[in-house]
Design a protein around this motif. Structure first.
Motif, PDB file in Angstrom:
ATOM      1  N   HIS A 128       0.813  -1.220   0.000  1.00  0.00           N
ATOM      2  CA  HIS A 128       0.000   0.000   0.000  1.00  0.00           C
ATOM      3  C   HIS A 128       0.843   1.265   0.000  1.00  0.00           C
ATOM      4  O   HIS A 128       0.326   2.348   0.226  1.00  0.00           O
ATOM      5  CB  HIS A 128      -0.959  -0.014   1.185  1.00  0.00           C
ATOM      6  CG  HIS A 128      -1.850  -1.214   1.179  1.00  0.00           C
ATOM      7  ND1 HIS A 128      -2.828  -1.400   0.230  1.00  0.00           N
ATOM      8  CD2 HIS A 128      -1.870  -2.316   1.959  1.00  0.00           C
ATOM      9  CE1 HIS A 128      -3.434  -2.561   0.448  1.00  0.00           C
ATOM     10  NE2 HIS A 128      -2.868  -3.135   1.479  1.00  0.00           N
ATOM     11  N   ARG A 129       2.133   1.139  -0.285  1.00  0.00           N
ATOM     12  CA  ARG A 129       2.997   2.328  -0.324  1.00  0.00           C
ATOM     13  C   ARG A 129       2.699   3.193  -1.536  1.00  0.00           C
ATOM     14  O   ARG A 129       2.769   4.407  -1.463  1.00  0.00           O
ATOM     15  CB  ARG A 129       4.469   1.917  -0.350  1.00  0.00           C
ATOM     16  CG  ARG A 129       4.981   1.521   1.000  1.00  0.00           C
ATOM     17  CD  ARG A 129       6.461   1.349   0.961  1.00  0.00           C
ATOM     18  NE  ARG A 129       6.891   0.692   2.185  1.00  0.00           N
ATOM     19  CZ  ARG A 129       8.030   0.081   2.328  1.00  0.00           C
ATOM     20  NH1 ARG A 129       8.880   0.033   1.321  1.00  0.00           N
ATOM     21  NH2 ARG A 129       8.340  -0.478   3.457  1.00  0.00           N
ATOM     22  N   GLN A 130       2.414   2.576  -2.640  1.00  0.00           N
ATOM     23  CA  GLN A 130       2.142   3.343  -3.858  1.00  0.00           C
ATOM     24  C   GLN A 130       0.720   3.877  -3.819  1.00  0.00           C
ATOM     25  O   GLN A 130      -0.223   3.124  -3.616  1.00  0.00           O
ATOM     26  CB  GLN A 130       2.322   2.464  -5.092  1.00  0.00           C
ATOM     27  CG  GLN A 130       3.748   2.080  -5.357  1.00  0.00           C
ATOM     28  CD  GLN A 130       3.833   1.204  -6.598  1.00  0.00           C
ATOM     29  OE1 GLN A 130       3.109   0.238  -6.697  1.00  0.00           O
ATOM     30  NE2 GLN A 130       4.716   1.561  -7.515  1.00  0.00           N
TER      31      GLN A 130
END
Length: 195
Positions: A128-130
């Protein structure tokens, strides 16, 4: 050529020799020529794929001739595209549900490896970093004629692919193949006429 009655009727309208029992030998000769011509065209124009079974490239799966697609059916599947894309996106974001559903698919090594990667990335918080994500989906449909009268034709989804979208670049090449094949068929029918 597909065994679909609808397609046979469409091809018959333009090239009646293909379904004529009048001269089976001529029909076979024309179809053999089309097959060889399409294979040569695929090889010469990069309509090729690699397989696990052979180190050599082979022609991509293609239809011998173009298929007419009713405008209304086409517009319907275009309208369905965003709905299916949202569905796939929502499924991809629901990691617990995805793991629960797919964890029993241990017999498929490919799916198992993808699921293991997903679990690992999710544990490390990397999934979920991007903030921006791109999904390239391909939805495949076949036409179904419920009444057999060409009046009630509806598209039915066969599959939705999120991985095999690499063939998208082949669409323009296959369109050119179909133009070539129709010209070849016209030439064969006009120059081998003995009916």
């Amino acid at each position: 050529i597909s065994s679909s009655n609808n397609q046979h009727r469409q091809v018959d309208t333009i090239f009646p020799i293909l379904n004529s029992s009048k001269n089976e030998e001529r029909r076979k000769k024309i179809l053999d020529d089309l097959k060889e011509s399409s294979l040569a065209y695929c090889n010469a124009n990069g309509i090729l794929v690699a397989t696990e079974l052979s180190p050599q490239l082979i022609h991509a799966p293609v239809s011998l001739l173009p298929q007419q697609y009713p405008k209304e059916c086409y517009e319907n599947v275009i309208r369905l595209g965003p709905i299916f894309n949202r569905l796939v996106n929502n499924i991809a974001k629901d990691i617990p549900w995805l793991v629960e559903v797919l964890q029993s698919v241990t017999f498929d090594e490919y799916t198992k490896r993808l699921l293991d990667m997903c679990i690992d990335l999710d544990k490390n918080g990397k999934l979920h970093r991007q903030r921006v994500k791109l999904g390239i989906n391909r939805s495949d449909y076949m036409l179904h004629d419920y009444e057999g009268d060409n009046q009630n034709i509806i598209p039915q989804q066969v599959e939705l692919n999120t991985i095999a979208s690499s063939f998208g670049c082949l669409s323009t090449k296959i369109s050119k193949l179909h133009v070539h094949m129709v010209k070849r068929l016209q030439y064969n029918c006009n120059n081998n006429s003995d009916d």
